[in-house]
Design a protein around this motif. Structure first.
Motif, PDB file in Angstrom:
ATOM      1  N   UNK A  48      -5.085  10.471   2.489  1.00  0.00           N
ATOM      2  CA  UNK A  48      -4.013  11.393   2.087  1.00  0.00           C
ATOM      3  C   UNK A  48      -3.873  11.436   0.569  1.00  0.00           C
ATOM      4  N   UNK A  49      -3.921  10.261  -0.050  1.00  0.00           N
ATOM      5  CA  UNK A  49      -3.810  10.188  -1.506  1.00  0.00           C
ATOM      6  C   UNK A  49      -4.986  10.897  -2.173  1.00  0.00           C
TER       7      UNK A  49
ATOM      8  N   UNK B 273      -4.520  14.053  -4.649  1.00  0.00           N
ATOM      9  CA  UNK B 273      -4.949  14.026  -6.052  1.00  0.00           C
ATOM     10  C   UNK B 273      -6.026  15.086  -6.340  1.00  0.00           C
ATOM     11  N   UNK B 274      -6.920  15.321  -5.384  1.00  0.00           N
ATOM     12  CA  UNK B 274      -7.923  16.387  -5.535  1.00  0.00           C
ATOM     13  C   UNK B 274      -7.211  17.747  -5.620  1.00  0.00           C
ATOM     14  N   UNK B 275      -6.234  17.948  -4.752  1.00  0.00           N
ATOM     15  CA  UNK B 275      -5.475  19.196  -4.746  1.00  0.00           C
ATOM     16  C   UNK B 275      -4.732  19.407  -6.073  1.00  0.00           C
ATOM     17  N   UNK B 276      -4.191  18.317  -6.649  1.00  0.00           N
ATOM     18  CA  UNK B 276      -3.460  18.415  -7.914  1.00  0.00           C
ATOM     19  C   UNK B 276      -4.374  18.786  -9.070  1.00  0.00           C
ATOM     20  N   UNK B 277      -5.663  18.396  -8.991  1.00  0.00           N
ATOM     21  CA  UNK B 277      -6.612  18.712 -10.075  1.00  0.00           C
ATOM     22  C   UNK B 277      -7.023  20.162  -9.942  1.00  0.00           C
TER      23      UNK B 277
ATOM     24  N   UNK C 172       0.833  -1.199   0.000  1.00  0.00           N
ATOM     25  CA  UNK C 172       0.000   0.000   0.000  1.00  0.00           C
ATOM     26  C   UNK C 172       0.871   1.255   0.000  1.00  0.00           C
ATOM     27  N   UNK C 173       1.927   1.246   0.809  1.00  0.00           N
ATOM     28  CA  UNK C 173       2.846   2.394   0.838  1.00  0.00           C
ATOM     29  C   UNK C 173       3.520   2.577  -0.524  1.00  0.00           C
ATOM     30  N   UNK C 174       3.919   1.467  -1.134  1.00  0.00           N
ATOM     31  CA  UNK C 174       4.544   1.529  -2.465  1.00  0.00           C
ATOM     32  C   UNK C 174       3.578   2.122  -3.491  1.00  0.00           C
ATOM     33  N   UNK C 175       2.356   1.622  -3.531  1.00  0.00           N
ATOM     34  CA  UNK C 175       1.380   2.138  -4.485  1.00  0.00           C
ATOM     35  C   UNK C 175       1.032   3.598  -4.213  1.00  0.00           C
ATOM     36  N   UNK C 176       1.000   3.966  -2.945  1.00  0.00           N
ATOM     37  CA  UNK C 176       0.760   5.364  -2.572  1.00  0.00           C
ATOM     38  C   UNK C 176       1.829   6.258  -3.198  1.00  0.00           C
ATOM     39  N   UNK C 177       3.094   5.856  -3.065  1.00  0.00           N
ATOM     40  CA  UNK C 177       4.191   6.651  -3.611  1.00  0.00           C
ATOM     41  C   UNK C 177       4.181   6.690  -5.132  1.00  0.00           C
ATOM     42  N   UNK C 178       3.858   5.565  -5.763  1.00  0.00           N
ATOM     43  CA  UNK C 178       3.747   5.540  -7.230  1.00  0.00           C
ATOM     44  C   UNK C 178       2.639   6.495  -7.680  1.00  0.00           C
ATOM     45  N   UNK C 179       1.519   6.451  -6.992  1.00  0.00           N
ATOM     46  CA  UNK C 179       0.385   7.302  -7.362  1.00  0.00           C
ATOM     47  C   UNK C 179       0.700   8.782  -7.173  1.00  0.00           C
ATOM     48  N   UNK C 180       1.397   9.101  -6.110  1.00  0.00           N
ATOM     49  CA  UNK C 180       1.801  10.494  -5.869  1.00  0.00           C
ATOM     50  C   UNK C 180       2.744  10.954  -6.982  1.00  0.00           C
TER      51      UNK C 180
END
Length: 193
Positions: A184-185, A189-193, A139-147
């Motif tokens: 957090x993710x 992602x909302x903030x980035x949009x 989950x931490x890995x996917x979180x970082x990839x998504x960020x």
């Protein structure tokens, strides 16, 4: 996979095997203690035909019983050691993959080995923490990839759901980690949009 890319994984596997020697059911110590002794006793009863939650009860999830039953089936005293190696190694891989997103491979390898070498000092071997580590580190890995990518693929979303479900079948209070991560993710992602 080239030899250069294979070496960090080999080192992580060797490190996980050595680190798990600190576990009381390793070939060095050969004894049961604390929570792991309860789990091993339940595993022995399951292998005798008892049904968890009906004939025997512990408040942990079914993955905990499956995990320990598999270890007990391999060897009543040392089988859990081999299962622990696999669990630690898988979580090390995800920790390493997360680390190489930000650091060189050699630094990442040494960092992960150094961090994991402290695990036995907090008494997690044989307990539910180690069982949850692969899912939590995924989950931490996917979180970082998504960020990094500002995107979550449908495949990643599915695997994150599976990881979260497995965590809930280990111990419900571990769901706080995925909840905080997903929240957090989502905010990021909302903030980035």
């Amino acid at each position: 996979m080239t030899l250069k890319n294979f070496i960090p994984y080999l080192l992580l596997f060797i490190a996980s095997s050595i680190i798990c020697l600190g576990y009381n059911q390793s070939p060095i110590y050969n004894y049961y203690s604390d929570d792991s002794s309860v789990y091993q006793y339940i595993a022995s009863l399951i292998l005798e035909g008892f049904t968890p939650y009906i004939d025997i009860f512990d408040h942990k999830g079914p993955i905990v019983h499956l995990y320990h039953t598999l270890g007990y089936a391999l060897s009543p005293l040392n089988g859990q050691y081999y299962i622990e190696i696999i669990s630690v190694f898988i979580s090390m891989i995800f920790a390493y993959k997360t680390s190489i997103l930000y650091l060189p491979k050699s630094t990442s390898t040494l960092l992960i080995i150094a961090l994991y070498s402290t695990i036995h000092s907090v008494d997690t071997f044989g307990n539910t923490e180690i069982q949850a580590f692969p899912c939590l580190f995924y989950i931490i890995y996917q979180f970082n990839i998504s960020i990094k990518n500002n995107y979550i693929s449908p495949k990643s979303s599915f695997l994150l759901g599976i990881s979260t479900a497995l965590i809930s079948l280990i111990k419900l209070n571990y769901l706080i980690y995925p909840f905080i991560t997903f929240l957090s993710l989502f905010i990021f992602l909302i903030y980035q949009k």
